[in-house]
Design a protein around this motif. Structure first.
Motif, PDB file in Angstrom:
ATOM      1  N   ASP A  30       0.794  -1.100   0.174  1.00 14.41           N
ATOM      2  CA  ASP A  30      -0.205   0.002  -0.111  1.00 14.41           C
ATOM      3  C   ASP A  30       0.989   1.114   0.025  1.00 14.41           C
ATOM      4  OD1 ASP A  30      -2.370  -1.597  -0.029  1.00 14.41           O
ATOM      5  OD2 ASP A  30      -2.543  -1.198   1.885  1.00 14.41           O
ATOM      6  N   ALA A  31       2.036   1.254   0.870  1.00 15.19           N
ATOM      7  CA  ALA A  31       2.949   2.524   0.865  1.00 15.19           C
ATOM      8  C   ALA A  31       3.726   2.755  -0.505  1.00 15.19           C
ATOM      9  CB  ALA A  31       4.054   1.997   2.007  1.00 15.19           C
ATOM     10  N   HIS A  32       3.822   1.748  -1.122  1.00 23.43           N
ATOM     11  CA  HIS A  32       4.618   1.472  -2.457  1.00 23.43           C
ATOM     12  C   HIS A  32       3.510   2.153  -3.467  1.00 23.43           C
ATOM     13  CE1 HIS A  32       6.973   0.434  -5.969  1.00 23.43           C
ATOM     14  NE2 HIS A  32       5.590  -0.161  -6.528  1.00 23.43           N
ATOM     15  N   ALA A  33       2.436   1.699  -3.543  1.00 31.16           N
ATOM     16  CA  ALA A  33       1.324   2.302  -4.322  1.00 31.16           C
ATOM     17  C   ALA A  33       1.104   3.841  -4.338  1.00 31.16           C
ATOM     18  CB  ALA A  33       0.044   1.574  -4.142  1.00 31.16           C
ATOM     19  N   GLU A  34       1.101   4.283  -2.977  1.00 30.87           N
ATOM     20  CA  GLU A  34       0.901   5.569  -2.537  1.00 30.87           C
ATOM     21  C   GLU A  34       2.005   6.522  -3.104  1.00 30.87           C
ATOM     22  OE1 GLU A  34       0.258   6.255   1.486  1.00 30.87           O
ATOM     23  OE2 GLU A  34      -1.668   4.959   1.470  1.00 30.87           O
ATOM     24  N   ARG A  35       3.337   5.846  -2.951  1.00 27.82           N
ATOM     25  CA  ARG A  35       4.532   6.701  -3.457  1.00 27.82           C
ATOM     26  C   ARG A  35       4.387   6.601  -4.973  1.00 27.82           C
ATOM     27  NH1 ARG A  35      10.659   4.334  -2.875  1.00 27.82           N
ATOM     28  NH2 ARG A  35      11.736   6.223  -3.957  1.00 27.82           N
ATOM     29  N   ALA A  36       4.177   5.683  -5.444  1.00 31.48           N
ATOM     30  CA  ALA A  36       4.107   5.385  -7.088  1.00 31.48           C
ATOM     31  C   ALA A  36       2.877   6.491  -7.681  1.00 31.48           C
ATOM     32  CB  ALA A  36       3.624   4.180  -7.484  1.00 31.48           C
ATOM     33  N   ASP A  37       1.999   6.491  -6.881  1.00 27.71           N
ATOM     34  CA  ASP A  37       0.589   7.560  -7.181  1.00 27.71           C
ATOM     35  C   ASP A  37       1.520   9.047  -7.258  1.00 27.71           C
ATOM     36  OD1 ASP A  37      -0.876   5.398  -7.976  1.00 27.71           O
ATOM     37  OD2 ASP A  37      -1.952   5.655  -6.215  1.00 27.71           O
ATOM     38  N   ALA A  38       1.962   9.337  -6.240  1.00 24.32           N
ATOM     39  CA  ALA A  38       2.674  10.671  -6.024  1.00 24.32           C
ATOM     40  C   ALA A  38       3.522  11.067  -7.195  1.00 24.32           C
ATOM     41  CB  ALA A  38       3.138  10.921  -4.734  1.00 24.32           C
ATOM     42  N   LEU A  39       4.496   9.916  -7.291  1.00 24.41           N
ATOM     43  CA  LEU A  39       5.407  10.275  -8.560  1.00 24.41           C
ATOM     44  C   LEU A  39       4.687  10.267  -9.646  1.00 24.41           C
ATOM     45  CD1 LEU A  39       8.038   7.688  -7.292  1.00 24.41           C
ATOM     46  CD2 LEU A  39       8.378  10.035  -7.536  1.00 24.41           C
ATOM     47  N   THR A  40       3.565   9.838 -10.120  1.00 26.80           N
ATOM     48  CA  THR A  40       3.042   9.704 -11.708  1.00 26.80           C
ATOM     49  C   THR A  40       1.442  10.873 -11.580  1.00 26.80           C
ATOM     50  OG1 THR A  40       1.495   8.048 -11.016  1.00 26.80           O
ATOM     51  CG2 THR A  40       3.696   7.655 -11.996  1.00 26.80           C
ATOM     52  N   ALA A  41       1.356  11.389 -10.441  1.00 26.42           N
ATOM     53  CA  ALA A  41       0.069  12.229 -10.455  1.00 26.42           C
ATOM     54  C   ALA A  41       0.186  13.172 -11.480  1.00 26.42           C
ATOM     55  CB  ALA A  41       0.264  13.021  -8.930  1.00 26.42           C
ATOM     56  N   ALA A  42       1.091  14.061 -11.576  1.00 23.39           N
ATOM     57  CA  ALA A  42       1.329  15.111 -12.557  1.00 23.39           C
ATOM     58  C   ALA A  42       0.836  14.679 -13.919  1.00 23.39           C
ATOM     59  CB  ALA A  42       2.526  15.955 -12.360  1.00 23.39           C
ATOM     60  N   HIS A  43       1.727  13.484 -14.386  1.00 26.16           N
ATOM     61  CA  HIS A  43       1.525  12.819 -15.704  1.00 26.16           C
ATOM     62  C   HIS A  43       0.328  12.326 -16.012  1.00 26.16           C
ATOM     63  CE1 HIS A  43       2.475  10.521 -19.306  1.00 26.16           C
ATOM     64  NE2 HIS A  43       2.003   9.157 -18.635  1.00 26.16           N
ATOM     65  N   ARG A  44      -0.534  11.655 -14.867  1.00 25.25           N
ATOM     66  CA  ARG A  44      -2.060  11.331 -15.152  1.00 25.25           C
ATOM     67  C   ARG A  44      -2.882  12.185 -15.247  1.00 25.25           C
ATOM     68  NH1 ARG A  44      -3.415   9.151 -10.574  1.00 25.25           N
ATOM     69  NH2 ARG A  44      -1.388   9.410  -9.344  1.00 25.25           N
ATOM     70  N   ALA A  45      -2.631  13.454 -14.653  1.00 24.49           N
ATOM     71  CA  ALA A  45      -3.292  14.579 -14.689  1.00 24.49           C
ATOM     72  C   ALA A  45      -3.296  15.132 -16.227  1.00 24.49           C
ATOM     73  CB  ALA A  45      -3.108  15.751 -13.735  1.00 24.49           C
ATOM     74  N   ARG A  46      -2.213  15.165 -16.737  1.00 20.06           N
ATOM     75  CA  ARG A  46      -1.843  15.568 -18.037  1.00 20.06           C
ATOM     76  C   ARG A  46      -2.605  14.717 -19.012  1.00 20.06           C
ATOM     77  NH1 ARG A  46       3.294  17.065 -16.169  1.00 20.06           N
ATOM     78  NH2 ARG A  46       4.145  15.194 -16.783  1.00 20.06           N
ATOM     79  N   GLN A  47      -2.581  13.385 -18.631  1.00 27.18           N
ATOM     80  CA  GLN A  47      -3.318  12.457 -19.715  1.00 27.18           C
ATOM     81  C   GLN A  47      -4.681  12.790 -19.678  1.00 27.18           C
ATOM     82  OE1 GLN A  47      -1.702   8.785 -18.059  1.00 27.18           O
ATOM     83  NE2 GLN A  47      -1.110   8.164 -20.573  1.00 27.18           N
ATOM     84  N   ALA A  48      -5.182  13.004 -18.499  1.00 21.65           N
ATOM     85  CA  ALA A  48      -6.764  13.097 -18.700  1.00 21.65           C
ATOM     86  C   ALA A  48      -7.119  14.574 -19.120  1.00 21.65           C
ATOM     87  CB  ALA A  48      -7.037  13.343 -16.973  1.00 21.65           C
ATOM     88  N   ARG A  49      -6.179  15.448 -19.361  1.00 23.78           N
ATOM     89  CA  ARG A  49      -6.338  16.732 -20.172  1.00 23.78           C
ATOM     90  C   ARG A  49      -6.050  16.629 -21.682  1.00 23.78           C
ATOM     91  NH1 ARG A  49      -4.156  18.881 -15.450  1.00 23.78           N
ATOM     92  NH2 ARG A  49      -2.003  19.257 -16.426  1.00 23.78           N
ATOM     93  N   ARG A  50      -5.131  15.172 -21.715  1.00 23.61           N
ATOM     94  CA  ARG A  50      -4.602  15.081 -23.112  1.00 23.61           C
ATOM     95  C   ARG A  50      -3.564  16.220 -23.561  1.00 23.61           C
ATOM     96  NH1 ARG A  50      -9.609  13.054 -27.126  1.00 23.61           N
ATOM     97  NH2 ARG A  50     -10.353  11.556 -25.693  1.00 23.61           N
ATOM     98  N   GLU A  51      -2.872  16.372 -22.531  1.00 23.06           N
ATOM     99  CA  GLU A  51      -1.722  17.410 -22.546  1.00 23.06           C
ATOM    100  C   GLU A  51      -0.273  16.454 -22.726  1.00 23.06           C
ATOM    101  OE1 GLU A  51      -1.721  20.132 -19.629  1.00 23.06           O
ATOM    102  OE2 GLU A  51      -3.466  21.050 -20.004  1.00 23.06           O
ATOM    103  N   LYS A  52       0.579  17.003 -23.548  1.00 22.16           N
ATOM    104  CA  LYS A  52       1.969  16.358 -23.533  1.00 22.16           C
ATOM    105  C   LYS A  52       2.919  17.391 -22.882  1.00 22.16           C
ATOM    106  CE  LYS A  52       1.184  13.421 -27.772  1.00 22.16           C
ATOM    107  NZ  LYS A  52       1.653  13.088 -29.086  1.00 22.16           N
ATOM    108  N   HIS A  53       3.751  16.950 -22.324  1.00 24.66           N
ATOM    109  CA  HIS A  53       5.012  17.557 -21.647  1.00 24.66           C
ATOM    110  C   HIS A  53       6.403  17.210 -22.336  1.00 24.66           C
ATOM    111  CE1 HIS A  53       7.566  19.362 -18.668  1.00 24.66           C
ATOM    112  NE2 HIS A  53       6.633  20.067 -18.026  1.00 24.66           N
ATOM    113  N   PRO A  54       7.065  18.480 -22.831  1.00 23.84           N
ATOM    114  CA  PRO A  54       8.294  17.793 -23.517  1.00 23.84           C
ATOM    115  C   PRO A  54       9.221  17.418 -22.610  1.00 23.84           C
ATOM    116  CG  PRO A  54       8.118  20.170 -23.386  1.00 23.84           C
ATOM    117  CD  PRO A  54       6.910  19.717 -22.952  1.00 23.84           C
ATOM    118  N   VAL A  55       9.314  17.414 -21.325  1.00 25.25           N
ATOM    119  CA  VAL A  55      10.468  16.945 -20.543  1.00 25.25           C
ATOM    120  C   VAL A  55       9.880  15.731 -19.983  1.00 25.25           C
ATOM    121  CG1 VAL A  55      11.795  17.374 -18.398  1.00 25.25           C
ATOM    122  CG2 VAL A  55      11.091  19.037 -20.283  1.00 25.25           C
ATOM    123  N   HIS A  56       8.781  15.676 -19.082  1.00 26.67           N
ATOM    124  CA  HIS A  56       8.451  14.565 -18.543  1.00 26.67           C
ATOM    125  C   HIS A  56       7.525  13.235 -19.278  1.00 26.67           C
ATOM    126  CE1 HIS A  56       9.854  16.389 -15.051  1.00 26.67           C
ATOM    127  NE2 HIS A  56       8.904  17.555 -15.155  1.00 26.67           N
TER     128      HIS A  56
END
Length: 302
Positions: A30-56
């Protein structure tokens, strides 16, 4: 946007033969999943908005691993999970006799039998890269070589020095790229300017820890080992890849000010010095992770 250069404290891994009861390993998962979710939160939010980021975006598109794969926790080779019937069908897990019913552990022998060539390659890449001295004279010019003398660019982002200014930086410097997966994107005009001609076959001989892309690839190798690598160690490798990618693009020829990226101006002496300082820090982090993966995997590091 500049990350800390120093290596973070190593997260815990368990010795082979360790037995974890269900309450303990479930809490770790569970702790691992929470850490992974925090690391990917910004990417998943951009995905939902169909936005691309040239760095990440690179970490998810180039490597092709999805956030769901990052959040799946494994204990590492030989660590027994008690009361884990759901892992009976997981790839490269085997029953752990004498540890109770429904006890399973990741099995390096099963992996090696199923993927002998991949197992050999991963061990070779991790051990040989770590054993070599780092090279710190490339100054990130691989990204500049990818847009040298061409109007077609990999990113729909303007060049901060313009095309002529970018070409001049390449011509005044020296291309020293050792990494095939950077070199293969050089423009035709840039290829003969490189000191080496990396190929897939020579990759185990040329890879060295100073290379930013080799450092990011530690994440790839960890992911390829699947359950043999403890989940906490996998996320450490992902964090290294994330931080390294930032420098990779800060030193690139693009104007990324719209994304809040301050350039490392490697066309100047000050920019070169900053690049090398941070490059050395990432080389140290990468080698520490290579050693930890080899140790957790129970493979000889020679």
């Amino acid at each position: 946007m500049t990350p800390a250069v120093g290596a973070p404290a190593a997260t815990r891994t368990d010795a082979p033969g360790t037995v974890l009861d269900r309450a303990t390993w479930s809490a770790r998962a569970d702790a691992h999943a929470e850490r992974a979710d925090a690391l990917t939160a910004a990417h998943r939010a951009r995905q939902a908005r169909r936005e691309k980021h040239p760095v990440h975006n690179f970490l998810f598109t180039y490597y092709g691993y999805k956030p769901a794969q990052l959040r799946r926790w494994h204990p590492g080779v030989g660590v027994v999970l008690q009361d884990a019937p759901e892992r009976a069908g997981w790839r490269w897990y085997s029953p752990a006799p004498g540890s109770g019913d429904a006890a399973y552990a990741p099995d390096s022998a099963a992996y090696a039998a199923d993927k002998p060539e991949l197992a050999r390659l991963v061990r070779l890449m991790l051990a040989r890269t770590a054993a070599r001295p780092g090279q710190f004279g490339c100054f990130g010019l691989h990204e500049w070589a990818m847009v040298y003398r061409t109007p077609e660019h990999r990113h729909a982002v303007p060049l901060r020095l313009g095309q002529a200014g970018t070409d001049a930086v390449v011509e005044q410097g020296e291309l020293r790229c050792t990494h095939i997966d950077a070199f293969r994107f050089f423009t035709p005009e840039a290829v003969p300017r490189n000191r080496l001609h990396p190929t897939r076959e020579t990759q185990p001989q040329l890879e060295q820890p100073g290379c930013l892309h080799a450092g990011m690839d530690v994440y790839k190798w960890a992911m390829k080992l699947g359950p043999l690598v403890p989940g906490e160690l996998l996320l450490d490798a992902f964090e290294l890849a994330r931080d390294t990618r930032v420098l990779d693009m800060e030193a690139a020829p693009y104007d990324l000010s719209d994304w809040g990226v301050e350039p490392v101006r490697i066309e100047t002496a000050e920019g070169k010095a900053e690049y090398v300082r941070r490059q050395r820090g990432f080389a140290e982090r990468g080698n520490a992770l290579r050693a930890r993966i080899l140790e957790a995997w129970q493979e000889p590091a020679g």
